[in-house]
Write a protein that holds these residues in place. Structure first.
Motif, mmCIF file in Angstrom:
data_model
loop_
_atom_site.group_PDB
_atom_site.id
_atom_site.type_symbol
_atom_site.label_atom_id
_atom_site.label_comp_id
_atom_site.label_asym_id
_atom_site.label_seq_id
_atom_site.Cartn_x
_atom_site.Cartn_y
_atom_site.Cartn_z
ATOM 1 N N LEU A 176 0.892 -0.997 0.133
ATOM 2 C CA LEU A 176 0.107 -0.114 -0.061
ATOM 3 C C LEU A 176 0.881 1.211 -0.280
ATOM 4 C CD1 LEU A 176 -2.738 1.742 0.717
ATOM 5 C CD2 LEU A 176 -2.078 1.086 3.127
ATOM 6 N N VAL A 177 0.432 2.106 -0.814
ATOM 7 C CA VAL A 177 1.331 3.380 -0.631
ATOM 8 C C VAL A 177 0.418 4.537 -0.523
ATOM 9 C CG1 VAL A 177 2.744 5.062 -2.129
ATOM 10 C CG2 VAL A 177 2.622 2.590 -2.645
ATOM 11 N N ILE A 178 0.671 5.396 0.488
ATOM 12 C CA ILE A 178 -0.384 6.630 0.882
ATOM 13 C C ILE A 178 0.517 7.892 0.486
ATOM 14 C CG2 ILE A 178 -1.700 7.860 2.287
ATOM 15 C CD1 ILE A 178 -1.693 5.187 3.942
ATOM 16 N N GLU A 179 0.076 8.738 -0.746
ATOM 17 C CA GLU A 179 0.585 9.781 -1.262
ATOM 18 C C GLU A 179 0.039 11.044 -0.149
ATOM 19 O OE1 GLU A 179 -0.448 13.380 -2.242
ATOM 20 O OE2 GLU A 179 -1.888 12.180 -2.948
ATOM 21 N N ALA A 180 0.979 11.909 0.584
ATOM 22 C CA ALA A 180 0.552 12.847 1.318
ATOM 23 C C ALA A 180 1.499 14.103 0.958
ATOM 24 C CB ALA A 180 0.652 12.635 2.692
ATOM 25 N N VAL A 181 1.640 14.417 -0.157
ATOM 26 C CA VAL A 181 2.473 15.722 -0.841
ATOM 27 C C VAL A 181 1.614 16.674 -0.974
ATOM 28 C CG1 VAL A 181 4.089 13.943 -2.157
ATOM 29 C CG2 VAL A 181 2.040 15.088 -3.409
ATOM 30 N N PHE A 182 2.191 17.922 -1.545
ATOM 31 C CA PHE A 182 1.410 19.301 -1.500
ATOM 32 C C PHE A 182 0.047 19.007 -2.133
ATOM 33 C CE2 PHE A 182 5.973 20.933 -1.972
ATOM 34 C CZ PHE A 182 6.027 21.154 -0.372
ATOM 35 N N GLU A 183 -0.641 19.743 -1.832
ATOM 36 C CA GLU A 183 -2.240 19.664 -2.307
ATOM 37 C C GLU A 183 -2.238 20.487 -3.800
ATOM 38 O OE1 GLU A 183 -4.539 17.844 -1.419
ATOM 39 O OE2 GLU A 183 -6.472 18.727 -1.622
ATOM 40 N N LYS A 184 -1.963 19.812 -4.863
ATOM 41 C CA LYS A 184 -1.696 20.381 -6.029
ATOM 42 C C LYS A 184 -1.870 19.454 -7.291
ATOM 43 C CE LYS A 184 0.519 24.245 -8.139
ATOM 44 N NZ LYS A 184 1.813 24.636 -8.527
ATOM 45 N N MET A 185 -2.668 19.672 -8.036
ATOM 46 C CA MET A 185 -3.013 18.353 -8.859
ATOM 47 C C MET A 185 -1.704 17.839 -9.838
ATOM 48 S SD MET A 185 -5.106 16.040 -9.798
ATOM 49 C CE MET A 185 -7.026 16.166 -9.760
ATOM 50 N N GLY B 293 -1.169 -5.130 -7.759
ATOM 51 C CA GLY B 293 -2.239 -5.234 -6.632
ATOM 52 C C GLY B 293 -1.617 -4.680 -5.693
ATOM 53 N N ALA B 294 -0.571 -3.594 -5.792
ATOM 54 C CA ALA B 294 -0.310 -2.647 -4.873
ATOM 55 C C ALA B 294 -1.493 -1.749 -4.711
ATOM 56 C CB ALA B 294 1.042 -1.792 -5.083
ATOM 57 N N ILE B 295 -1.976 -1.248 -3.632
ATOM 58 C CA ILE B 295 -3.010 -0.172 -3.480
ATOM 59 C C ILE B 295 -2.239 1.091 -3.673
ATOM 60 C CG2 ILE B 295 -4.988 0.850 -2.057
ATOM 61 C CD1 ILE B 295 -5.404 -1.987 -1.164
ATOM 62 N N LEU B 296 -2.893 1.904 -4.385
ATOM 63 C CA LEU B 296 -2.362 3.400 -4.188
ATOM 64 C C LEU B 296 -3.339 4.329 -3.859
ATOM 65 C CD1 LEU B 296 -0.926 3.120 -8.119
ATOM 66 C CD2 LEU B 296 0.095 2.421 -6.039
ATOM 67 N N ALA B 297 -2.944 4.819 -2.778
ATOM 68 C CA ALA B 297 -3.867 5.890 -2.196
ATOM 69 C C ALA B 297 -3.646 7.193 -2.145
ATOM 70 C CB ALA B 297 -4.169 5.394 -0.700
ATOM 71 N N SER B 298 -4.590 8.215 -1.952
ATOM 72 C CA SER B 298 -4.329 9.668 -1.834
ATOM 73 C C SER B 298 -4.813 10.175 -0.793
ATOM 74 C CB SER B 298 -4.685 10.450 -3.228
ATOM 75 O OG SER B 298 -4.324 11.826 -2.775
ATOM 76 N N ASN B 299 -4.102 11.079 0.215
ATOM 77 C CA ASN B 299 -4.564 11.646 1.299
ATOM 78 C C ASN B 299 -5.254 13.055 0.995
ATOM 79 O OD1 ASN B 299 -5.066 12.187 3.939
ATOM 80 N ND2 ASN B 299 -3.234 13.381 4.001
ATOM 81 N N THR B 300 -5.132 13.364 -0.283
ATOM 82 C CA THR B 300 -5.875 14.748 -0.740
ATOM 83 C C THR B 300 -6.960 15.082 -0.016
ATOM 84 O OG1 THR B 300 -6.697 16.070 -2.371
ATOM 85 C CG2 THR B 300 -7.233 13.725 -2.696
#
Ligand code: NAD
Length: 703
Positions: free
Chosen positions: A377-386, A403-410
């Motif tokens: 699982l990867v959770i992205e938490a970078v700057f809030e810019k598309m 099969g890795a889950i790609l998640a965003s914390n936007t």
């Protein structure tokens, strides 16, 4: 011995009758169990070969207490207090073999027995206060007869589970493990046969000056600590009755206080919330074939405020985390902030130094995407810019294993658009944590158009693993929580333009039971955050020239909130206490004049209605659009993500309680009476109107 019950059985073992509860999943003490218990008691008493009775459970827990679905009413006889009084007055000794957690009525059942055995590692408690009530089957009268007043108060007022090893007065025997419990209970029973029944109610308890002082002091502390809650003080009053009255009178007092609690809006709200939280975990319509993926290691992109907090959740759950930043310095900074957080917990005694090291050892860093190839699982938490998000997801798509889950914390961006830049949109989901991410219990799980059922199921389970409450929502600007809070913040700001002071608005919202008002919250989060969001949403607000204009001017003047010592309020260095600043009201007066808004005195009631009713109305829009599955999900989001008082059950339950017709009438009133502003922003939601017309409530939608 034979009885006619599906949930209670009775067997004979030499001179003992063993009564076993089996009412899955939690041995709730429903009517069928209560009837079964009385039948078993009668059978054991009628049998001359039986000298003592052992009550135990066939399930992993002893009993989780009352069957809350019975709170709705019906023919419930025999009631639990009656059953427990019968058990206590048994002429043959009764022994509780507490073979797992005993909560609420479950513990009260054990307390009505004459002897009690359990095992090390087990916990018991009286959590009724969380449902806005108090233990109503003798718990408040029997527990103080077995433990000191402080322990009884702590258990009943906090509702927290207590280890049995701390309750030597309650348990006559505490064996090492549950496997030894039956043997321990049998030995205890042999002793009980010699000594005879020993009702707890026979124990004399009278108030000493020390207990009286303790109870008084405790009541004062509780009043301050549980601001706005009704039941905790009633719990103290019930315990006091145990000292001041004879047992039978104490029971009457307990029953009276129980009914007082039960009839409150708060009890309804807290019981609603109990079910709401459980319902949120259920997602209808997911494919039964869809499995749950194993999440053995996690990667987080961005080691800033959110990335660090998110990482801590996984380390706390024993799951290794790799953090990625583009620059080594940013990585080092992120990891050192996490260490400092853990060290602070250690200083407060919440963690041992060994635990700090163990958690830190689960956290590693990298600046290379290639290092993420084995992440589940990867959770992205970078700057809030598309554009930045897209860059990150393109890289992840290139390196992550299938099969890795790609998640965003936007917080606000379109997950569908993010998913579209990968070759595997079915693996992309939003995992929206709330700040501080290692503390806040809420996790909004954002389902995009193509997210697979497997990824949703895995995310819902993951929330539990990291001890969050996951609520599934759909894609829209701000999802559920922030979309609704935007409306509330807008109205607070407009009220300031119309003449209300920030402290008046904050006071009204605090009185509702929120932990802080919108202006204190804005200063804490940083006024610049809202400012940047507004900059990117010009089209949404262009028809309203008054939209957050005072906040804009404050940010432009460098007043970004608590972090710089001034925002809507002023702050002294190192102190979070907001100090009102007359200059802010001068800005508001000037802006109001420029915009042709006449300032006036605004009543507290208007402030409450204008901040909360549009928020409810937006919740109704969200429901109509299917962004939230249930009104109760919105309540869970608001209680766990925004501190909405649980004693009001959440905004949608609150709306049901005050009457949807009232909410609608006031929305219409403001729509008509606030000029252009009202016309634009107070449009009643279609769903709200439909519900009022059909005389329904939000709660009725899921029935
Ligand atoms: P932040 O500025 O504290 O952290 C962002 C981090 O990402 C920084 O350390 C930065 O160096 C790093 N970063 C930027 N671009 C990167 C890239 N291309 N590759 C790797 N790392 C990169 O921001 P934050 O407050 O932690 O917010 C992060 C995300 O979380 C945003 O999408 C925000 O909307 C969301 N969010 C924030 C909050 C909050 O209250 N702060 C709450 C919920 C969600």
């Amino acid at each position: 011995m034979k009885i006619n019950s599906e949930c209670v059985s009775i067997t004979q073992s030499e001179n003992l009758a063993v009564v076993t509860l089996k009412n899955p999943p939690v041995n709730a003490l429903s009517k069928a169990v209560r009837v079964g218990l009385l039948e078993a008691l009668d059978a054991a008493l009628a049998n001359n070969d039986v000298d003592a009775i052992v009550i135990t459970s066939a399930l992993p827990l002893f009993s989780a207490g009352a069957d809350i679905s019975e709170f709705a009413g019906g023919n419930l006889s025999p009631m639990l207090p009656e059953v427990l009084n019968r058990i206590e007055s048994s002429p043959k000794p009764v022994i509780a073999a507490v073979s797992g957690n005993a909560f609420g009525g479950g513990l009260e059942l054990a307390l009505s027995c004459h002897y009690r055995a359990s095992f090390k590692g087990n916990k018991v408690g009286l959590p009724e206060v969380h449902l806005g009530i108090l233990p109503g089957a003798g718990g408040t009268q029997r527990l103080p007869r077995l433990v000191d007043a402080k322990t009884a108060l702590d258990m009943i007022v906090s509702g927290a589970p207590t280890p049995v090893v701390k309750l030597g007065g309650v348990f006559d025997v505490i064996v090492d493990s549950v496997d030894e419990l039956l043997a321990g209970a049998t030995t205890l029973a042999a002793d009980a046969v010699q000594k005879g029944p020993r009702p707890v109610s026979d124990i004399e308890l009278s108030s000493t000056p020390e207990t009286a002082a303790l109870l008084d002091g405790y009541a004062q502390q509780v009043a301050a600590k549980t601001r706005g809650f009704f039941a905790p003080l009633k719990c103290v009053e019930a315990v006091k009755a145990a000292y001041d009255l004879r047992f039978s009178e104490g029971l009457n007092k307990e029953a009276e206080l129980f009914m007082q609690c039960m009839q409150t809006e708060q009890a309804r709200a807290q019981q609603h919330f109990f079910f709401a939280e459980r319902a949120a975990g259920q997602v209808p319509g997911l494919s039964k074939e869809a499995g749950v993926r194993d999440i053995k290691n996690v990667a987080i992109i961005g080691a800033g405020t959110m990335g660090g907090g998110i990482a801590m959740n996984f380390a706390n759950a024993g799951i290794p985390v790799k953090m990625l930043e583009l620059k080594a310095e940013a990585l080092d900074k992120g990891l050192s902030v996490i260490r400092r957080n853990y060290e602070n917990s250690a200083k407060k005694g919440k963690l041992t130094q060994e635990q700090v090291e163990q958690r830190m050892s689960l956290l590693t860093g990298t600046t290379q995407y290639d290092d993420l190839s084995d992440a589940d699982l990867v959770i992205e938490a970078v700057f809030e810019k598309m554009s930045v998000k897209k860059e990150v997801f393109t890289q992840l798509d290139a390196v992550c294993k299938p099969g890795a889950i790609l998640a965003s914390n936007t917080s606000t961006l379109d997950i569908n658009e993010i998913a579209a830049c990968t070759s595997r949109p079915e693996d992309v989901i939003g995992l929206h944590f709330f700040s501080p991410a290692n503390v806040m219990k809420l996790l909004e799980i954002v389902r995009a158009d193509k997210t697979s059922d497997e990824v949703i199921k895995t995310s819902m389970k993951l929330a539990k693993t990291i001890r969050k409450v996951g609520v599934l929502v759909g894609v829209c600007f701000g999802f559920v929580g922030n979309r609704m809070i935007e409306v509330y913040g807008r109205e607070a700001n407009r009220l300031m333009l119309e003449g209300a002071t920030p402290e008046q608005v904050d006071k009204v919202i605090m009185q509702l039971g929120m932990p802080m008002g919108p202006f204190t919250m804005g200063d804490m989060a940083g006024l610049d955050i809202g400012y940047f969001v507004r900059q990117s949403r010009k089209a949404f607000i262009e028809h309203d020239p008054s939209y957050c204009v005072v906040a804009d001017e404050l940010v432009e003047a460098g007043r970004a909130g608590l972090k710089v010592g001034k925002g809507v309020y002023l702050y002294e260095p190192g102190n979070r206490k907001p100090i009102p600043d007359p200059e802010v009201m001068e800005i508001a007066a000037r802006k109001a004049k420029e915009l042709g808004i006449e300032q006036r005195e605004i009543s507290d009631q208007e402030i409450l209605e204008r901040c909360i009713y549009p928020l409810i109305n937006e919740g109704a829009n969200i429901l109509k659009e299917g962004i939230a599955m249930r009104a109760s999900d919105i309540d869970v989001i608001y209680v766990y993500g925004y501190g909405f008082p649980v004693f009001r059950g959440g905004p949608m339950q609150y709306a049901d309680e005050i009457g949807l017709d009232n909410v609608l009438a006031r929305m219409k009133y403001y729509q008509e009476n606030l000029g252009e502003y009202g016309k634009h922003w107070f449009e009643p939601s279609e769903l709200l109107q439909e519900l009022v017309e059909s005389k329904q409530t939000f709660a009725s939608l899921n029935k």
